[in-house]
Each structure stands twice: as structure tokens, then as C-alpha cells.
Scaffold this active site. Structure first.
Site, mmCIF file in Angstrom:
data_model
loop_
_atom_site.group_PDB
_atom_site.id
_atom_site.type_symbol
_atom_site.label_atom_id
_atom_site.label_comp_id
_atom_site.label_asym_id
_atom_site.label_seq_id
_atom_site.Cartn_x
_atom_site.Cartn_y
_atom_site.Cartn_z
ATOM 1 N N HIS A 6 0.832 -1.204 0.000
ATOM 2 C CA HIS A 6 0.000 0.000 0.000
ATOM 3 C C HIS A 6 0.871 1.261 0.000
ATOM 4 C CE1 HIS A 6 -2.840 2.846 2.221
ATOM 5 N NE2 HIS A 6 -3.474 2.553 1.105
ATOM 6 N N ARG A 7 0.762 2.062 -1.062
ATOM 7 C CA ARG A 7 1.627 3.244 -1.266
ATOM 8 C C ARG A 7 3.105 2.817 -1.292
ATOM 9 N NH1 ARG A 7 -1.284 7.240 3.250
ATOM 10 N NH2 ARG A 7 -3.414 6.540 2.833
ATOM 11 N N GLU A 33 0.075 -0.655 -4.688
ATOM 12 C CA GLU A 33 -0.957 0.377 -4.851
ATOM 13 C C GLU A 33 -0.292 1.733 -4.757
ATOM 14 O OE1 GLU A 33 -4.163 3.136 -3.078
ATOM 15 O OE2 GLU A 33 -2.143 2.671 -2.365
ATOM 16 N N ASP A 35 -1.096 6.317 -5.463
ATOM 17 C CA ASP A 35 -2.123 7.351 -5.601
ATOM 18 C C ASP A 35 -1.655 8.428 -6.578
ATOM 19 O OD1 ASP A 35 -3.827 6.415 -3.241
ATOM 20 O OD2 ASP A 35 -1.867 6.720 -2.298
ATOM 21 N N HIS A 48 -0.298 10.968 -2.036
ATOM 22 C CA HIS A 48 -1.629 10.607 -1.545
ATOM 23 C C HIS A 48 -2.580 11.792 -1.396
ATOM 24 C CE1 HIS A 48 -4.779 9.688 1.419
ATOM 25 N NE2 HIS A 48 -4.783 8.520 0.806
ATOM 26 N N GLU A 108 -4.540 4.246 -8.132
ATOM 27 C CA GLU A 108 -5.737 4.873 -7.569
ATOM 28 C C GLU A 108 -5.795 6.316 -8.029
ATOM 29 O OE1 GLU A 108 -6.257 4.940 -3.253
ATOM 30 O OE2 GLU A 108 -7.892 6.385 -3.528
ATOM 31 N N LYS A 110 -6.962 9.828 -7.723
ATOM 32 C CA LYS A 110 -7.514 10.673 -6.643
ATOM 33 C C LYS A 110 -8.339 11.798 -7.267
ATOM 34 C CE LYS A 110 -5.982 8.870 -2.723
ATOM 35 N NZ LYS A 110 -6.979 8.242 -1.861
ATOM 36 N N ASP A 226 0.560 -1.856 4.548
ATOM 37 C CA ASP A 226 1.765 -1.014 4.627
ATOM 38 C C ASP A 226 2.997 -1.871 4.958
ATOM 39 O OD1 ASP A 226 0.063 1.188 4.284
ATOM 40 O OD2 ASP A 226 -0.126 1.538 6.445
HETATM 41 O O1 G3P Z 1 -6.588 1.944 -2.634
HETATM 42 C C1 G3P Z 1 -6.762 1.557 -1.298
HETATM 43 C C2 G3P Z 1 -6.574 2.718 -0.364
HETATM 44 O O2 G3P Z 1 -5.352 3.319 -0.652
HETATM 45 C C3 G3P Z 1 -7.683 3.735 -0.464
HETATM 46 O O3 G3P Z 1 -7.578 4.736 0.476
HETATM 47 O O4 G3P Z 1 -6.888 6.904 1.391
HETATM 48 O O5 G3P Z 1 -5.300 4.996 1.471
HETATM 49 O O6 G3P Z 1 -5.817 6.104 -0.702
HETATM 50 P P1 G3P Z 1 -6.330 5.726 0.657
HETATM 51 MG MG MG Z 2 -4.723 4.804 -2.070
#
Ligand code: G3P
Ligand code: MG
Length: 236
Positions: A6-7, A33, A35, A48, A108, A110, A226
Site C-alpha cells: 500500500h503506497r 498500490e 495514488d 496521496h 488509484e 484521486k 503497509d
Molecule cells: O486503494 C486503497 C486505499 O489506498 C484507499 O484509500 O486513502 O489509502 O488512498 P487511501
Molecule cells: Mg490509495
């Protein structure tokens, strides 16, 4: 169950930076993943928040700064002094990290607060140019963009949701996907029922092993974490 960093590997590295993505690229996880926002001069940048304040030494909206201005910012020091000098990467730079790996890239968009006109088309064009289009999944809280990705760019799309919706399975059908990226509370409460209705459930953000185990039991397709290395080692 698929594991997505994640990120990037954001628990141990500054989120959405090349060090975090290089760390993830070295792991046998399913994917990563990240953003996306657009700079003032229309470049796809990986960060993000709408503002640079939390994760850099700058202040202001990404949309109000050129790529050259964004590149002046330190996106590593907020995490720890050892990451000083890390910058906000472009999507092209992140694609470069994964060029020769088999990882899936979940981009993702945004686009739920600022629309960033043309962002999806830019992602699709860049991915095609770098031969990444077969390894791309587009997600967004802006479900119109998810629908556009599926129907106009022929890319796999996923609905992001944290608010509990009435009959999201039917709604997903209207958008044109089975793939749901749900918040952890949503998935723990409704995941099994939605999987029973034919949805593919991916869950964010899962950093605790007990929750990961529960999600695996109920048949979740994947998690965003994470701490991908920890999950790889500890999940059976
Ligand atoms: O894509 C999953 C998650 O990243 C969505 O929420 O706020 O962490 O971008 P956020
Ligand atoms: Mg995200």
C-alpha cells in the site's frame, strides 16, 4: 490471498516514493498500490493527499504547483532523516521501477475531490507506451472514472468504498466490475455476503495479522498493507 504493498512499502519507507516502490518491487508480492494527482502543468505525480503538507517540506495544493516545483520538495524527511532527498515521483518513474517485474500496479485516481480532467487518459497512454497496460488496475472513489477506465480504456477497474452502500454488488454491475476495494470495517462486516454474491473483495488497509487471517478465512481476494514483507512472512 493477494498481497499489495500500500503506497509502496509504506510502513518502513516514505509512502509513494521510489524507495518505497523499490522495496516493494524486490518482494514476491502480487502488486503495489499508488495514488495519482495532476500537477499544475498536467504531469501525473504519485502522492496521496491533495496538498503536499503532510508528506513533504512544502505547503500547498499539488494542482497549484508545476512538476519542477514539486520536484524541489523533500518527500522523505517527514518519515525519518535517513530518507532525506526522496522526491515526489512521476508515474513514469514508478512504472520504470516495475518495468521488469511481474507486479500488478493498482493506480488509484484521486479524482474524487479535484477532477483532474484527462488524468485517466494520461495513465492509459503512459501505460501503453511503457508496456504496462496488462499489469494495470484502476481504482477510485470517483466511480465515474472507474466506469470510464473499464468502458473507454479497456482497463480493469475497481470500486473503492468505505461508506456502507445499499446493494453494492448490483451497483458494481452497473459500473461494469466485480472488483471491490473496501475499507477494513466494511469488509469485515459485509465481505462474506458480497463474496457470496460473486464480488471480488480486496481490503485496505490491513496491517494486523489477525485481521488478515479473518479476511483470508472469509475468502477475500487480496489485501493492501503497509507491511508487505511482514504479511508475506506470516500469512500462510
Ligand atoms: O486503494 C486503497 C486505499 O489506498 C484507499 O484509500 O486513502 O489509502 O488512498 P487511501
Ligand atoms: Mg490509495
Amino acid at each position: 490471498m493477494e498481497i499489495f504493498a500500500h503506497r509502496g512499502s509504506s510502513g518502513t519507507h516514505p509512502e509513494n516514493t521510489l524507495p518505497a516502490f523499490r522495496e516493494a518491487a524486490a518482494l514476491p508480492v502480487h502488486g503495489v498500490e499508488l495514488d495519482i494527482h495532476l500537477s499544475k502543468d498536467g504531469e501525473l505525480v504519485v502522492i496521496h493527499d491533495e496538498k503536499v503538507n503532510r508528506t513533504t517540506n512544502g505547503k500547498g495544493y499539488v494542482k497549484d504547483m508545476s512538476l519542477a516545483e514539486l520536484k524541489q520538495l523533500d518527500a522523505g524527511s517527514w518519515k525519518a532523516a535517513e530518507w532525506a532527498g526522496a522526491t515526489i515521483p512521476t508515474l513514469a518513474e514508478v512504472f520504470g521501477v516495475f518495468k521488469d517485474t511481474g507486479h500488478i500496479l493498482n493506480v488509484e485516481l484521486k479524482t474524487d475531490i479535484f477532477p483532474y480532467a484527462g488524468a485517466l487518459e494520461k495513465v492509459a497512454r503512459l501505460a501503453a507506451g511503457q508496456g504496462m497496460e496488462k499489469r494495470l488496475v484502476i481504482s477510485s472513489f470517483n466511480h465515474q472514472d472507474v466506469q470510464q477506465a473499464i468502458h473507454h480504456q479497456q482497463l480493469p477497474g475497481a470500486i473503492l468504498a468505505s461508506n456502507i452502500l445499499v446493494d453494492i454488488a448490483a451497483y458494481a454491475g452497473t459500473v461494469g466490475t466485480k472488483r471491490l476495494h473496501l475499507s477494513l470495517p466494511y469488509a469485515l462486516r459485509h465481505g462474506a455476503e458480497l463474496i457470496g454474491k460473486g464480488c471480488e473483495v480486496y481490503v485496505y488497509t490491513v496491517n494486523r495479522l489477525d485481521y488478515a487471517g479473518q479476511l483470508q478465512q472469509l475468502g477475500a481476494s487480496g489485501i493492501f498493507t503497509d507491511y508487505p514483507e511482514k504479511m508475506l512472512m506470516e500469512l500462510k
